[in-house]
Design an enzyme around this catalytic site. Sequence first.
Site, PDB file in Angstrom:
ATOM      1  N   GLU A  72       0.839  -1.182  -0.063  1.00 19.27           N
ATOM      2  CA  GLU A  72      -0.027   0.053   0.095  1.00 19.27           C
ATOM      3  C   GLU A  72       0.872   1.118   0.088  1.00 19.27           C
ATOM      4  OE1 GLU A  72      -3.048  -0.608  -0.456  1.00 19.27           O
ATOM      5  OE2 GLU A  72      -2.996  -2.470  -0.198  1.00 19.27           O
TER       6      GLU A  72
ATOM      7  N   TRP B 228       1.455   1.920  -3.487  1.00 18.26           N
ATOM      8  CA  TRP B 228       0.386   2.526  -4.189  1.00 18.26           C
ATOM      9  C   TRP B 228       0.504   4.061  -3.865  1.00 18.26           C
ATOM     10  CZ3 TRP B 228      -3.373   1.709  -7.478  1.00 18.26           C
ATOM     11  CH2 TRP B 228      -3.506   0.320  -7.810  1.00 18.26           C
TER      12      TRP B 228
ATOM     13  N   TRP C 134     -20.747  13.399 -17.676  1.00 17.05           N
ATOM     14  CA  TRP C 134     -21.088  13.321 -16.291  1.00 17.05           C
ATOM     15  C   TRP C 134     -22.098  14.526 -15.765  1.00 17.05           C
ATOM     16  CZ3 TRP C 134     -19.418   8.971 -14.111  1.00 17.05           C
ATOM     17  CH2 TRP C 134     -18.054   8.446 -14.455  1.00 17.05           C
TER      18      TRP C 134
ATOM     19  N   ASN D 208     -10.692   2.901   3.709  1.00 17.51           N
ATOM     20  CA  ASN D 208     -10.677   2.858   2.416  1.00 17.51           C
ATOM     21  C   ASN D 208     -11.786   2.071   1.607  1.00 17.51           C
ATOM     22  OD1 ASN D 208      -8.913   2.864  -0.201  1.00 17.51           O
ATOM     23  ND2 ASN D 208      -8.793   0.741   0.188  1.00 17.51           N
TER      24      ASN D 208
ATOM     25  N   TRP E  31     -16.886  12.762 -11.237  1.00 19.09           N
ATOM     26  CA  TRP E  31     -15.688  12.453 -10.132  1.00 19.09           C
ATOM     27  C   TRP E  31     -15.044  13.662  -9.666  1.00 19.09           C
ATOM     28  CZ3 TRP E  31     -10.778  13.485 -11.517  1.00 19.09           C
ATOM     29  CH2 TRP E  31     -10.433  13.900 -12.634  1.00 19.09           C
TER      30      TRP E  31
ATOM     31  N   TRP F  32     -10.175   8.477  -6.865  1.00 16.99           N
ATOM     32  CA  TRP F  32     -11.440   8.901  -7.589  1.00 16.99           C
ATOM     33  C   TRP F  32     -11.585   8.174  -9.281  1.00 16.99           C
ATOM     34  CZ3 TRP F  32     -15.991  10.436  -6.211  1.00 16.99           C
ATOM     35  CH2 TRP F  32     -16.249  10.627  -4.839  1.00 16.99           C
TER      36      TRP F  32
END
Length: 478
Positions: free
Chosen positions: A281, A284, A312, A347, A365, A388
Amino acid sequence: MSPSSSVRVRVIHWFRRDFRISDNTALNAACAAGAEVIPVYVQSSWHRHHRWTGSVRQEFLCGCLRSLDGNLRTAGGRLIVRRGQADVELGRLIQETGATAVYFNRDPDPFGKEMEGRVARVCAELGVESLGFKDHFLHEFGEVRTGEGGPFRVYTPYGRVWRALPKALPGSVAVNLRTPAEVASLPLPELSSWGLAPSGAQPVEPGERAARERLRHALEGPLRSYGDDRNTPDGQSTSRLSQDLRFGLLSIREIYNRALAAREGSQTKTQRDSYDKFIGELAWREFYGSILAVWPEVLDLEFNPQWRGLPWGEADERFARWTRGETGFPIVDAGIRELLATGFMHNRVRMIVAMFLTKDLQIDWRHGEAWFMRHLVDAEIGSNNGGWQWSAGTGADAAPYFRIQNPWTQTKRYDPDGAYIRRWIPELKNVPGAVLATEPSPGLRMASKYPLPMVKHAEERDRVLAMFASHKERMVLV
Ligand SMILES: Cc1cc2nc3c(=O)[nH]c(=O)nc-3n(C[C@H](O)[C@H](O)[C@H](O)COP(=O)(O)OP(=O)(O)OC[C@H]3O[C@@H](n4cnc5c(N)ncnc54)[C@H](O)[C@@H]3O)c2cc1C
């Protein structure tokens, strides 16, 4: 490059998001330069005008600065506070103090980098050094390369290369700062100095000491079973270190090396795999940081060009309901209410909440991204944008757009007894877990004061799939 250690020089250490005295690369370099160190924080007015600024993170920041000032005092210094534009204020401070260099840890974000450029220009005009150090990441984007030498666009091969690279060990605690007594400082910033009202939220305790205690607790507790438990939103199943990384209360080297040591001392494979997963992580975080560094346009546009220009929806009343935690989807509302109450969201729930906004409500988003930036204490431009775009199906390593999480199924899987939902939604405190995880029949309420679901998931799933499919078709025709 560094000033000669035989001459007592004055070096400014410019604090930005590295609010600690332990293993602070630039601060240690400043001390090692045989210098009187002038530690400065420049409170910019940028925050006051930017749509990403929110009270809760600034409150946390104020607490971090108080703690930092206390720690600097034990090391023979104190925090000098100035207000204004960093390049202008640092230029003034150089002239006031006769400092010969400005040291700072590099900021991975585009806005921070732009300011570094301006500071370097001011320093050059004044004939002093400006030195930026790697500190925020174990590996900056240029270090993790594909076989052809370029940047990675997907996480899995990035993570493999990232893990194989040698990692730095933590450095020492800064001592002997010798900050000159005559340097003037403004009082430490208060929330009101940004023109913000108190958030009412209760985040974790700010400051380096509290962060180190969180690390100890995480390593000895939740991280041992992180591999199995990390998706459980109720209770503490993850490290809770994100704000500490965001504000540099702990160094990434300390976190990484202590997790590695814990992995090596593990008694079982489950524990070893858990620490490994945790280290993944951390990669990430650096992956999303590198995406932002290489493709800063992701702040405005979809990472995957195929999905640019999707129709959107706007931030209308449905968006307002989402921001209040009144969608009628208990897992979504619990996540939003956790965030409003604490400045943090688990998360797994971030993914559910973000997918709900983009897939069930088809709202842009970018509205969700900005709202998270205002309310998260750990708001990190790269990770937030990455999260996102992943949820919207437009990002690096995108969940393909047709993989759409069903909030009811997600509840069954990750909050089966409803403990997380009931913790954050008092109206539902008497509703059993099985009911919270089942879409209510039309017209049936879960509780009198709790709204009906604002949409039907199955219908919205079809609608968003059609939106992606018709955009794809148009792109092919063009
Ligand atoms: C829509 C969305 C928005 C997000 N916004 C942010 C954000 O603004 N700031 C932020 O730090 N994280 C963000 N994340 C990632 C993740 O949710 C948080 O890092 C995590 O919940 C923090 O809790 P923790 O410290 O207990 O994490 P742990 O699970 O203990 O992980 C340890 C550390 O690894 C990093 N990390 C973990 N997961 C991710 C991830 N998916 N992407 C990037 N880094 C990760 C964080 O620094 C975290 O502190 C977002 C995820 C989503 C889906």
